[in-house]
Design a protein around this motif. Structure first.
Motif, PDB file in Angstrom:
ATOM      1  N   GLN A   1      -8.164   1.700  -7.749  1.00 52.40           N
ATOM      2  CA  GLN A   1      -7.693   0.403  -7.281  1.00 52.40           C
ATOM      3  C   GLN A   1      -8.011   0.169  -5.807  1.00 52.40           C
ATOM      4  OE1 GLN A   1      -6.761  -2.136  -8.846  1.00 52.40           O
ATOM      5  NE2 GLN A   1      -4.943  -3.154  -8.054  1.00 52.40           N
TER       6      GLN A   1
ATOM      7  N   LYS B   1      -6.538   5.057 -10.134  1.00 49.05           N
ATOM      8  CA  LYS B   1      -6.999   5.765  -8.947  1.00 49.05           C
ATOM      9  C   LYS B   1      -8.058   4.972  -8.194  1.00 49.05           C
ATOM     10  CE  LYS B   1      -8.889  10.201  -7.414  1.00 49.05           C
ATOM     11  NZ  LYS B   1      -9.392  11.533  -7.821  1.00 49.05           N
TER      12      LYS B   1
ATOM     13  N   GLN C   1       0.846  -1.184   0.000  1.00 45.68           N
ATOM     14  CA  GLN C   1       0.000   0.000   0.000  1.00 45.68           C
ATOM     15  C   GLN C   1       0.885   1.238   0.000  1.00 45.68           C
ATOM     16  OE1 GLN C   1      -2.520   0.570   3.480  1.00 45.68           O
ATOM     17  NE2 GLN C   1      -4.099   1.554   2.221  1.00 45.68           N
ATOM     18  N   SER C   2       0.559   2.189  -0.880  1.00 52.37           N
ATOM     19  CA  SER C   2       1.367   3.408  -0.963  1.00 52.37           C
ATOM     20  C   SER C   2       1.124   4.290   0.252  1.00 52.37           C
ATOM     21  CB  SER C   2       1.030   4.180  -2.245  1.00 52.37           C
ATOM     22  OG  SER C   2      -0.291   4.703  -2.159  1.00 52.37           O
TER      23      SER C   2
ATOM     24  N   ARG D   1       4.284   3.337  -7.488  1.00 52.09           N
ATOM     25  CA  ARG D   1       3.418   4.085  -8.398  1.00 52.09           C
ATOM     26  C   ARG D   1       2.064   3.390  -8.513  1.00 52.09           C
ATOM     27  NH1 ARG D   1       8.413   3.894 -10.683  1.00 52.09           N
ATOM     28  NH2 ARG D   1       7.834   2.114 -11.976  1.00 52.09           N
ATOM     29  N   CYS D   2       0.993   4.174  -8.491  1.00 52.59           N
ATOM     30  CA  CYS D   2      -0.375   3.648  -8.565  1.00 52.59           C
ATOM     31  C   CYS D   2      -1.076   4.330  -9.734  1.00 52.59           C
ATOM     32  CB  CYS D   2      -1.115   3.902  -7.259  1.00 52.59           C
ATOM     33  SG  CYS D   2      -0.310   3.185  -5.804  1.00 52.59           S
ATOM     34  N   TYR D   3      -1.215   3.615 -10.831  1.00 53.62           N
ATOM     35  CA  TYR D   3      -1.756   4.216 -12.041  1.00 53.62           C
ATOM     36  C   TYR D   3      -3.284   4.204 -12.083  1.00 53.62           C
ATOM     37  CZ  TYR D   3       3.061   3.872 -13.656  1.00 53.62           C
ATOM     38  OH  TYR D   3       4.418   4.002 -13.773  1.00 53.62           O
TER      39      TYR D   3
ATOM     40  N   ASN E   1      -3.367   4.156  -1.723  1.00 50.41           N
ATOM     41  CA  ASN E   1      -3.776   3.366  -2.884  1.00 50.41           C
ATOM     42  C   ASN E   1      -2.847   2.164  -3.047  1.00 50.41           C
ATOM     43  OD1 ASN E   1      -5.282   2.650  -5.089  1.00 50.41           O
ATOM     44  ND2 ASN E   1      -4.638   4.344  -6.389  1.00 50.41           N
ATOM     45  N   PHE E   2      -3.180   1.291  -4.010  1.00 40.56           N
ATOM     46  CA  PHE E   2      -2.363   0.128  -4.337  1.00 40.56           C
ATOM     47  C   PHE E   2      -2.022   0.150  -5.826  1.00 40.56           C
ATOM     48  CE2 PHE E   2      -4.351  -1.294  -0.458  1.00 40.56           C
ATOM     49  CZ  PHE E   2      -3.410  -2.117   0.137  1.00 40.56           C
ATOM     50  N   PRO E   3      -0.883  -0.401  -6.205  1.00 43.40           N
ATOM     51  CA  PRO E   3      -0.569  -0.499  -7.645  1.00 43.40           C
ATOM     52  C   PRO E   3      -1.410  -1.575  -8.309  1.00 43.40           C
ATOM     53  CG  PRO E   3       1.123  -1.582  -6.340  1.00 43.40           C
ATOM     54  CD  PRO E   3       0.192  -0.922  -5.351  1.00 43.40           C
TER      55      PRO E   3
ATOM     56  N   GLU F   1       5.057  -2.315 -10.007  1.00 45.79           N
ATOM     57  CA  GLU F   1       4.872  -0.875 -10.204  1.00 45.79           C
ATOM     58  C   GLU F   1       4.991  -0.085  -8.901  1.00 45.79           C
ATOM     59  OE1 GLU F   1       1.696  -1.266 -13.944  1.00 45.79           O
ATOM     60  OE2 GLU F   1       1.000  -0.853 -11.906  1.00 45.79           O
ATOM     61  N   PHE F   2       4.971  -0.759  -7.772  1.00 37.97           N
ATOM     62  CA  PHE F   2       5.037  -0.093  -6.474  1.00 37.97           C
ATOM     63  C   PHE F   2       6.271   0.806  -6.391  1.00 37.97           C
ATOM     64  CE2 PHE F   2       6.388   0.055  -2.021  1.00 37.97           C
ATOM     65  CZ  PHE F   2       5.219   0.493  -1.413  1.00 37.97           C
TER      66      PHE F   2
END
Length: 443
Positions: A105, A103, A84-85, A99-101, A89-91, A96-97
């Motif tokens: 998720q 929104k 978890q960022s 970064r969560c592309y 949010n989560f990737p 990708e963690f």
């Protein structure tokens, strides 16, 4: 039925769905990492680790209700929560963690964790309970601004357990996301426009398009849940499918209320037919489903200026009002167009003979082991020269289009020349075939 019997029946239903869910997850689980490796549309890819499907796997392990599966689910869940960022949010994929592309998720994952908290509180370790509470608090705090309809509805159901919103559902995926949200509230009935055929085990929502995957309708999560009371799944639902990994996101549906108005439907034991009086809307004008292995279908896709009426038992009149300003590049000048599953058992004929082209007045037959669909084309008004064709092509709602494969027969009437205004009339008949087996024991 006594309360204990109801609970036992519910557990049996739940276990069947979870067996399919866990089996689909195991098939895609890496023995090295313990994670599911999967990319939608790339069944043979083994590089990427999706967060959502792995959360579904963890919930499915808890729902197996064994000590071993619960411990495995706990270990997987603890690994996933670590991604978890800081914002909450989560990737989409683990690599990708941070970064969560996507929104949304966090809102996709939140119902899984909320249901785990509510339904498995007695077996969750105190430290894991705290981690879940912290994660959910950060996930909901991540959204500071109002969202679009379906996701704002999800946010309110996650945060408050209720919502006054009535989001617009545009696809079967939207229906699934809406049901996942609804199950977070206290309501026990879920009103939705739908039909479910228990023998064909097919879910149809008339306002929504029917997605096709190869020769059969694409399975939907809700079909596995609605099919369980029948005692056995159809071949289409028993086959391994990536969507089965997400079955743990839904719980047994006690009450799914049908709210279908002004629809014309014929639902019999071995077939299902639904049509609209005009085909100007976004969905198919006529849909016929029959058979179990495979589940065949015949459709009239959305065609503006088309009117459909029932004129006999399983017989329709379809009027195509041909437009004056037809775009000569549109659909290769097909004025009337139908699609039928091109499964191995389907045979097409013209006046009881094999062929690929036909004229007005010819008798077109689509024959399978259990039925025959007949089409008769004629010019009702105006003048013109037309030619009909059979060809392999994918219907507009086909999602499996890799390697230039075609899974449908296209039956179309093409214009050679015609007057500015013309009307083509098509009579479509569904004729069940009486097999030798079905006549045994009759006098």
């Amino acid at each position: 039925m006594m309360q204990a019997e109801v609970e036992e029946f519910s557990l049996v239903r739940q276990k069947k769905a979870m067996d399919l869910c866990v089996a689909a997850c195991r098939k895609r689980q890496s023995c090295r990492t313990g994670f599911i490796h999967y990319v939608p549309g790339e069944e043979h890819s083994s590089d990427l680790i999706p967060l959502y499907e792995n959360f579904c796997f963890a919930i499915a392990l808890y729902r197996q209700k064994t000590m071993e599966s619960a411990l495995e689910g706990k270990a997987l869940l603890e690994k996933l929560l670590a991604f978890q960022s800081l914002e909450g949010n989560f990737p989409i994929y683990l690599h990708e963690f941070p970064r969560c592309y996507n929104k949304m998720q966090a809102l996709k994952i939140a119902p899984l964790l909320l249901q785990l908290q509510r339904r498995f509180s007695l077996v969750l370790a105190p430290d894991l309970k705290q981690r879940l509470s912290n994660a959910l608090e950060k996930m909901l705090a991540y959204y500071q601004e109002p969202l679009s309809g379906l996701w704002q509805f999800r946010y309110e159901m996650c945060k408050y357990g209720k919502s006054s919103l009535e989001p617009l559902l545009r696809s079967s995926l939207d229906v699934t996301e809406w049901l996942i949200s609804m199950q977070l509230g206290e309501e026990k009935s879920f009103p939705v426009s739908y039909f479910f055929h228990p023998e064909l085990q097919l879910f149809i929502s008339p306002p929504l398009p029917q997605i096709q995957q190869t020769f059969e309708p694409q399975p939907q999560l809700i079909e596995w849940l609605l099919a369980e009371p029948t005692g056995a799944f159809s071949s289409r639902l028993l086959r391994d499918h990536p969507m089965q990994m997400e079955l743990s996101s839904l719980w047994p549906l006690a009450h799914l209320v049908e709210e279908v108005e002004e629809e014309t439907v014929i639902q019999e034991q071995d077939r299902f037919m639904i049509w609209k009086k005009n085909s100007d809307q976004e969905t198919d004008g006529l849909r016929i489903f029959w058979g179990k292995d495979p589940l065949n279908s015949f459709i009239l896709p959305r065609t503006p200026g088309t009117h459909i009426s029932l004129i006999g038992k399983n017989q329709w009149e379809i009027l195509f009002e041909l437009p004056e300003d037809a775009d000569q590049t549109d659909n290769d000048l097909y004025e009337a167009l139908f699609f039928c599953s091109a499964s191995p058992e389907i045979r097409l004929s013209i006046n009881e003979r094999r062929g690929t082209t036909f004229s007005l007045g010819d008798q077109i037959e689509i024959t399978s082991s259990s039925c025959r669909i007949c089409l008769y084309f004629e010019l009702l008004s105006g003048t013109g020269r037309f030619r009909g064709h059979f060809s392999k092509a994918n219907r507009p709602s086909q999602v499996k289009t890799n390697h230039y494969e075609a899974y449908d027969w296209r039956i179309g009437l093409r214009t050679l020349s015609r007057s500015p205004k013309a009307t083509v009339r098509v009579v479509c008949s569904y004729i069940p075939l009486v097999t030798q087996e079905s006549t045994i024991g009759r006098d």
